[in-house]
Design an enzyme around this catalytic site. Structure first.
Site, PDB file in Angstrom:
ATOM      1  N   LYS A   1     -10.897 -15.758  47.402  1.00 11.60           N
ATOM      2  CA  LYS A   1      -9.839 -15.187  48.253  1.00 11.60           C
ATOM      3  C   LYS A   1      -9.222 -13.955  47.591  1.00 11.60           C
ATOM      4  CE  LYS A   1      -7.408 -19.044  48.184  1.00 11.60           C
ATOM      5  NZ  LYS A   1      -8.247 -19.889  47.311  1.00 11.60           N
TER       6      LYS A   1
ATOM      7  N   ARG B   1      -1.173 -23.318  53.660  1.00 11.49           N
ATOM      8  CA  ARG B   1      -1.922 -24.312  52.914  1.00 11.49           C
ATOM      9  C   ARG B   1      -1.700 -25.711  53.436  1.00 11.49           C
ATOM     10  NH1 ARG B   1      -2.778 -21.517  47.797  1.00 11.49           N
ATOM     11  NH2 ARG B   1      -3.946 -22.864  46.418  1.00 11.49           N
TER      12      ARG B   1
ATOM     13  N   ARG C   1     -13.047 -17.493  34.838  1.00 14.95           N
ATOM     14  CA  ARG C   1     -12.254 -16.364  35.350  1.00 14.95           C
ATOM     15  C   ARG C   1     -11.273 -15.838  34.287  1.00 14.95           C
ATOM     16  NH1 ARG C   1      -8.876 -17.546  40.595  1.00 14.95           N
ATOM     17  NH2 ARG C   1      -8.281 -19.361  39.384  1.00 14.95           N
TER      18      ARG C   1
ATOM     19  N   ARG D   1      -5.602 -18.086  33.417  1.00 18.54           N
ATOM     20  CA  ARG D   1      -4.531 -18.857  34.047  1.00 18.54           C
ATOM     21  C   ARG D   1      -4.406 -20.242  33.429  1.00 18.54           C
ATOM     22  NH1 ARG D   1      -5.343 -17.967  40.448  1.00 18.54           N
ATOM     23  NH2 ARG D   1      -4.853 -20.176  40.436  1.00 18.54           N
TER      24      ARG D   1
ATOM     25  N   ARG E   1      -6.623 -29.504  42.125  1.00 19.55           N
ATOM     26  CA  ARG E   1      -6.445 -28.434  43.120  1.00 19.55           C
ATOM     27  C   ARG E   1      -7.461 -28.580  44.248  1.00 19.55           C
ATOM     28  NH1 ARG E   1      -6.926 -23.619  39.083  1.00 19.55           N
ATOM     29  NH2 ARG E   1      -7.135 -22.362  40.970  1.00 19.55           N
TER      30      ARG E   1
HETATM   31  P1  AP5 Z   1     -11.002 -15.690  42.953  1.00 17.53           P
HETATM   32  O1  AP5 Z   1     -11.159 -14.533  43.890  1.00 17.53           O
HETATM   33  O2  AP5 Z   1     -10.017 -15.549  41.852  1.00 17.53           O
HETATM   34  O3  AP5 Z   1     -10.767 -17.040  43.793  1.00 17.53           O
HETATM   35  P2  AP5 Z   1      -9.521 -17.543  44.642  1.00 17.53           P
HETATM   36  O4  AP5 Z   1     -10.053 -18.072  45.936  1.00 17.53           O
HETATM   37  O5  AP5 Z   1      -8.465 -16.495  44.701  1.00 17.53           O
HETATM   38  O6  AP5 Z   1      -9.120 -18.784  43.751  1.00 17.53           O
HETATM   39  P3  AP5 Z   1      -7.705 -19.246  43.203  1.00 17.53           P
HETATM   40  O7  AP5 Z   1      -8.010 -20.124  42.024  1.00 17.53           O
HETATM   41  O8  AP5 Z   1      -6.791 -18.087  42.972  1.00 17.53           O
HETATM   42  O9  AP5 Z   1      -7.208 -20.108  44.419  1.00 17.53           O
HETATM   43  P4  AP5 Z   1      -6.113 -21.147  44.448  1.00 17.53           P
HETATM   44  O10 AP5 Z   1      -5.975 -21.308  45.918  1.00 17.53           O
HETATM   45  O11 AP5 Z   1      -6.371 -22.373  43.671  1.00 17.53           O
HETATM   46  O12 AP5 Z   1      -4.904 -20.459  43.634  1.00 17.53           O
HETATM   47  P5  AP5 Z   1      -3.542 -19.794  44.075  1.00 17.53           P
HETATM   48  O13 AP5 Z   1      -3.215 -18.751  43.087  1.00 17.53           O
HETATM   49  O14 AP5 Z   1      -3.550 -19.463  45.515  1.00 17.53           O
HETATM   50  O15 AP5 Z   1     -12.446 -16.010  42.353  1.00 17.53           O
HETATM   51  C1  AP5 Z   1     -12.611 -16.978  41.326  1.00 17.53           C
HETATM   52  C2  AP5 Z   1     -13.608 -16.474  40.273  1.00 17.53           C
HETATM   53  O16 AP5 Z   1     -14.912 -16.427  40.856  1.00 17.53           O
HETATM   54  C3  AP5 Z   1     -13.316 -15.049  39.769  1.00 17.53           C
HETATM   55  O17 AP5 Z   1     -13.567 -15.002  38.392  1.00 17.53           O
HETATM   56  C4  AP5 Z   1     -14.297 -14.167  40.530  1.00 17.53           C
HETATM   57  O18 AP5 Z   1     -14.717 -13.075  39.735  1.00 17.53           O
HETATM   58  C5  AP5 Z   1     -15.458 -15.115  40.825  1.00 17.53           C
HETATM   59  N1  AP5 Z   1     -16.031 -14.882  42.146  1.00 17.53           N
HETATM   60  C6  AP5 Z   1     -15.368 -14.573  43.300  1.00 17.53           C
HETATM   61  N2  AP5 Z   1     -16.236 -14.458  44.337  1.00 17.53           N
HETATM   62  C7  AP5 Z   1     -17.471 -14.715  43.820  1.00 17.53           C
HETATM   63  C8  AP5 Z   1     -18.793 -14.733  44.377  1.00 17.53           C
HETATM   64  N3  AP5 Z   1     -19.009 -14.489  45.679  1.00 17.53           N
HETATM   65  N4  AP5 Z   1     -19.823 -15.034  43.551  1.00 17.53           N
HETATM   66  C9  AP5 Z   1     -19.625 -15.285  42.237  1.00 17.53           C
HETATM   67  N5  AP5 Z   1     -18.380 -15.265  41.639  1.00 17.53           N
HETATM   68  C10 AP5 Z   1     -17.334 -14.976  42.413  1.00 17.53           C
HETATM   69  O19 AP5 Z   1      -2.522 -21.032  43.909  1.00 17.53           O
HETATM   70  C11 AP5 Z   1      -2.234 -21.549  42.621  1.00 17.53           C
HETATM   71  C12 AP5 Z   1      -1.215 -22.687  42.756  1.00 17.53           C
HETATM   72  O20 AP5 Z   1       0.008 -22.186  43.326  1.00 17.53           O
HETATM   73  C13 AP5 Z   1      -1.615 -23.838  43.709  1.00 17.53           C
HETATM   74  O21 AP5 Z   1      -2.420 -24.792  43.039  1.00 17.53           O
HETATM   75  C14 AP5 Z   1      -0.245 -24.382  44.122  1.00 17.53           C
HETATM   76  O22 AP5 Z   1       0.323 -25.206  43.101  1.00 17.53           O
HETATM   77  C15 AP5 Z   1       0.606 -23.132  44.216  1.00 17.53           C
HETATM   78  N6  AP5 Z   1       0.613 -22.546  45.583  1.00 17.53           N
HETATM   79  C16 AP5 Z   1       0.114 -21.317  45.936  1.00 17.53           C
HETATM   80  N7  AP5 Z   1       0.284 -21.083  47.242  1.00 17.53           N
HETATM   81  C17 AP5 Z   1       0.900 -22.188  47.742  1.00 17.53           C
HETATM   82  C18 AP5 Z   1       1.327 -22.550  49.060  1.00 17.53           C
HETATM   83  N8  AP5 Z   1       1.141 -21.730  50.111  1.00 17.53           N
HETATM   84  N9  AP5 Z   1       1.917 -23.775  49.222  1.00 17.53           N
HETATM   85  C19 AP5 Z   1       2.113 -24.601  48.165  1.00 17.53           C
HETATM   86  N10 AP5 Z   1       1.737 -24.311  46.896  1.00 17.53           N
HETATM   87  C20 AP5 Z   1       1.133 -23.113  46.693  1.00 17.53           C
HETATM   88 MG    MG Z   2      -6.513 -16.328  43.927  1.00 18.43          MG
END
Ligand code: AP5
Ligand code: MG
Length: 216
Positions: A13, A88, A127, A161, A172
């Site tokens: 994402k 979410r 990552r 992270r 997660r």
């Molecule tokens: P990356 O693009 O970083 O993936 P991502 O989908 O952004 O993954 P996240 O880990 O950021 O998602 P998340 O939903 O767990 O975390 P968030 O910060 O939202 O890609 C990952 C890796 O793969 C990278 O190294 C990239 O280079 C590689 N990659 C990407 N695409 C690829 C491909 N096609 N092929 C190969 N490699 C690839 O949330 C964190 C925490 O915050 C949650 O756990 C929760 O506690 C809280 N939170 C956030 N939002 C909310 C909400 N709305 N409600 C409640 N709690 C929330």
């Molecule tokens: Mg992300």
């Protein structure tokens, strides 16, 4: 254009949102990044968020809804936004619909990034990002062009992270399965859900998203 990128942790994402930001001059709204900024501020809320995020659970709906509602009031969002990590839960999806309706805005599309959950552990544990500008990298899939030098800003400090360890990633993923995946039918019923193959390489995923948006 207002777009939601939906997918489990590691689906890509953030990687794709950064590209869409540049390609379409949109604003990336990542609730995870917003929460990490609150954690870095060291406030009471930041301490609470740190505990919740490191356990792999979700933060309370009312807080997240308020955070996004305040953010989309900002003038830069008038040119359109990409939601990354929000909504979410069903409560967040319903609140977003109300928010958009009140502001006279519409969703151009909800893009589900379909991925194989086994591959996500490797994606997430590999990552890292530039400590200066936040550009994202991966030990195997997206290395900087010159080792240990950021392609974007030339920075040489990188960080990982705190929630990117295998145990937290498994929590997660469970939170995604139990609380987030149930919103997919909600958008399907509205006729706005599209999907792309998130297992393709990064450039191919971008092409698929661009194709979806061109038809939106
Ligand atoms: P990356 O693009 O970083 O993936 P991502 O989908 O952004 O993954 P996240 O880990 O950021 O998602 P998340 O939903 O767990 O975390 P968030 O910060 O939202 O890609 C990952 C890796 O793969 C990278 O190294 C990239 O280079 C590689 N990659 C990407 N695409 C690829 C491909 N096609 N092929 C190969 N490699 C690839 O949330 C964190 C925490 O915050 C949650 O756990 C929760 O506690 C809280 N939170 C956030 N939002 C909310 C909400 N709305 N409600 C409640 N709690 C929330
Ligand atoms: Mg992300």
């Amino acid at each position: 254009m207002n777009v939601i990128l939906l997918g489990p942790p590691g689906a890509g994402k953030g990687t794709q949102a950064k590209r869409l930001e540049q390609r379409y001059s949109l604003v990336q709204l990542s609730t995870g990044d917003m929460l990490r900024a609150v954690v870095a501020s060291g406030s009471d809320l930041g301490r609470k968020a740190k505990t919740v995020m490191e356990s792999g659970q979700l933060m309370p709906d009312d807080l997240m809804i308020q955070m996004i509602s305040d953010r989309i009031e900002q003038p830069d969002c008038a040119r359109g936004f990409i939601l990354d990590g929000f909504p979410r839960t069903t409560a967040q999806a319903e609140a977003l619909d109300n928010m958009l309706k009140n502001k006279g805005l519409k969703l151009s599309g909800v893009i589900e990034m379909k991925v194989d959950s086994e591959a996500l552990i490797e994606r997430i544990t590999g990552r890292f990002s530039c400590a200066a500008c936040g550009a994202g990298y991966h030990d195997r899939f997206q290395r900087p062009k010159v080792d240990e030098v950021c392609d974007s800003c030339g920075g040489t400090e990188f960080s990982r992270r705190a929630d990117d360890n295998e145990a937290t990633v498994r929590s997660r993923l469970a939170a995604y399965r139990e609380q987030t995946a149930p919103i997919l039918p909600y958008y399907e019923e509205q006729g706005v859900l599209r999907s792309v193959d998130g297992m393709s390489d990064i450039d191919e995923v971008t092409r698929q998203i661009e194709t979806v948006l061109a038809a939106a």
